[in-house]
Motif scaffolding. Structure first.
Motif, mmCIF file in Angstrom:
data_model
loop_
_atom_site.group_PDB
_atom_site.id
_atom_site.type_symbol
_atom_site.label_atom_id
_atom_site.label_comp_id
_atom_site.label_asym_id
_atom_site.label_seq_id
_atom_site.Cartn_x
_atom_site.Cartn_y
_atom_site.Cartn_z
ATOM 1 N N GLU A 91 38.538 15.729 -111.617
ATOM 2 C CA GLU A 91 37.772 14.508 -111.765
ATOM 3 C C GLU A 91 38.462 13.702 -112.871
ATOM 4 N N ILE A 92 38.656 12.416 -112.619
ATOM 5 C CA ILE A 92 39.291 11.553 -113.614
ATOM 6 C C ILE A 92 38.190 10.944 -114.473
ATOM 7 N N PHE A 120 50.506 14.557 -103.866
ATOM 8 C CA PHE A 120 49.085 14.254 -104.067
ATOM 9 C C PHE A 120 48.348 14.285 -102.744
ATOM 10 N N GLY A 121 47.141 14.844 -102.772
ATOM 11 C CA GLY A 121 46.284 14.824 -101.596
ATOM 12 C C GLY A 121 45.385 13.601 -101.649
ATOM 13 N N ASP A 122 44.126 13.782 -101.343
ATOM 14 C CA ASP A 122 43.187 12.662 -101.318
ATOM 15 C C ASP A 122 42.859 12.161 -102.727
ATOM 16 N N ILE A 123 42.712 10.857 -102.829
ATOM 17 C CA ILE A 123 42.198 10.204 -104.039
ATOM 18 C C ILE A 123 40.894 9.540 -103.622
ATOM 19 N N THR A 124 39.776 9.986 -104.187
ATOM 20 C CA THR A 124 38.462 9.497 -103.785
ATOM 21 C C THR A 124 37.854 8.659 -104.900
ATOM 22 N N VAL A 125 37.518 7.412 -104.558
ATOM 23 C CA VAL A 125 36.907 6.519 -105.535
ATOM 24 C C VAL A 125 35.481 6.224 -105.083
ATOM 25 N N GLY A 126 34.514 6.767 -105.810
ATOM 26 C CA GLY A 126 33.103 6.526 -105.536
ATOM 27 C C GLY A 126 32.392 6.459 -106.877
ATOM 28 N N GLU A 127 31.233 7.092 -106.950
ATOM 29 C CA GLU A 127 30.562 7.190 -108.258
ATOM 30 C C GLU A 127 31.451 7.940 -109.245
ATOM 31 N N ASN A 128 32.178 8.903 -108.729
ATOM 32 C CA ASN A 128 33.168 9.628 -109.517
ATOM 33 C C ASN A 128 34.541 9.402 -108.895
ATOM 34 N N VAL A 129 35.565 9.475 -109.719
ATOM 35 C CA VAL A 129 36.933 9.357 -109.211
ATOM 36 C C VAL A 129 37.542 10.752 -109.194
ATOM 37 N N GLN A 130 37.958 11.194 -108.015
ATOM 38 C CA GLN A 130 38.450 12.563 -107.863
ATOM 39 C C GLN A 130 39.836 12.565 -107.233
ATOM 40 N N LEU A 131 40.546 13.634 -107.511
ATOM 41 C CA LEU A 131 41.957 13.698 -107.158
ATOM 42 C C LEU A 131 42.322 15.120 -106.759
#
Length: 256
Positions: A91-92, A120-131
Motif C-alpha cells: 500500500e502506498i 510491476f503488476g497491477d496498480i490500483t487507485v481507489g480509497e487506497n493506492v496499492q501496488l
C-alpha cells in the motif's frame, strides 16, 4: 501449419520468447518464471503452451482478478505454490488530505527508478493506492521510491488478501466508421478529428492490447483494447458489419 499465422506480425517476437521459455523448461526439467504479462500476452502463452503437454503453465498476479500476472511454465511433475510466482504487495502511504496521486504519476515514478514495466503488476487507485511488484525488486523499490508527483510516499507491505478490487467500468455505445484503422476508430470513440489523433500515434501514445502502435493505418479487430494517453482506455466490443454506404458499424466500450 506455422504457429505465427494465428497472430499479428508485431506479436511474432513475443512468440519467439514463449517458445524459448518452453524449450528451457523441457531441457532443464525445472520451472521458468516470467515477468508480469498483460492479458493479451497471457492469452498468447496459454495458446502456445496448450494443454496436455509435457510443459504446463499457470498465472498469478496476487489474486485471481488482477489484470497483469506472472506466468510459471513448469514440467508436468511439478506442483506450483504461490511462493513460486515471486509476487510482493504494497500500500502506498502519502498525505491524502493534501494531495492526490494518479495512476500515470505512480507508473512514471516507478519507471524513473530504471525498472521495466514488466516488473510491476497491477496498480490500483481507489480509497487506497496499492501496488503489486516482482519480489526480486521489492527491496529496491522500498529503498528508492520516496515521492510520487509532489507527494512524499512510503511503502507498507500488505498481503495479497488485502488487495482491493476496483471494478473497471465501461460506457457502451455504437459508432459508424469509414474504416477500422486505429486513427479512424479512436477519433470516433473520443470525438476527436483524425488530425488530432495521428500525432498521439506517431509519438507512441497509443496502445492496442497493451502494445504501442505507431502506424495510423493499423487495422483494429473485435475485442481489441485501445489506450489513448490522456483519454483513457476503450474496447471494441463487436464489429457488426457494413452499412449500405460501405461504412463499418462497431460497438465500443469507453472507460468511465
Amino acid at each position: 501449419m506455422s504457429i505465427y499465422q494465428h497472430f499479428r506480425k508485431e506479436e511474432h517476437e513475443f512468440i519467439d520468447h514463449v517458445l524459448e521459455w518452453k524449450e528451457e523448461v523441457q531441457n532443464q526439467y525445472s520451472p521458468k518464471l516470467t515477468d508480469f504479462l498483460d492479458p493479451r500476452e497471457q492469452e498468447m502463452v496459454s495458446a502456445i503452451i496448450g494443454k496436455g503437454n509435457d510443459v504446463l503453465v499457470s498465472f498469478f498476479g496476487g489474486v485471481d482478478w488482477t489484470e497483469r500476472k506472472r506466468a510459471l511454465l513448469y514440467p508436468d511433475y511439478y506442483t506450483p505454490t504461490e511462493e513460486d510466482y515471486g509476487v510482493a504487495c504494497y500500500e502506498i502511504e502519502y498525505p491524502q488530505k493534501f494531495v492526490t496521486i494518479e495512476h500515470p504519476q505512480i507508473l512514471g515514478s516507478l519507471m524513473s527508478l530504471g525498472l521495466r514495466r514488466s516488473k510491476f503488476g497491477d496498480i490500483t487507485v481507489g480509497e487506497n493506492v496499492q501496488l503489486v511488484v516482482a519480489k526480486e525488486i521489492a527491496s529496491y523499490i522500498e529503498m528508492n521510491l520516496e515521492s510520487i508527483g509532489r507527494a512524499k510516499v512510503s511503502l507498507r507491505p500488505i498481503t495479497a488478501a488485502d488487495l482491493i478490487h476496483v471494478e473497471e467500468a465501461y460506457i457502451e455505445r455504437s459508432a459508424t466508421v469509414s474504416s477500422l484503422r486505429i486513427d479512424v476508430v479512436l477519433a470516433a470513440i473520443h470525438n476527436l478529428s483524425r488530425q488530432k489523433v495521428q500525432p498521439f500515434i506517431s509519438s507512441g501514445h497509443v496502445k492496442v492490447n497493451w502494445k504501442v502502435i505507431e502506424q495510423p493505418s493499423f487495422e483494429c479487430q473485435e475485442g481489441d483494447v485501445l489506450s489513448l494517453r490522456g483519454h483513457g482506455r476503450s474496447k471494441i466490443l463487436t464489429i457488426d458489419g457494413k452499412t449500405k454506404k460501405d461504412k463499418w458499424r462497431i460497438s465500443v466500450g469507453k472507460q468511465k
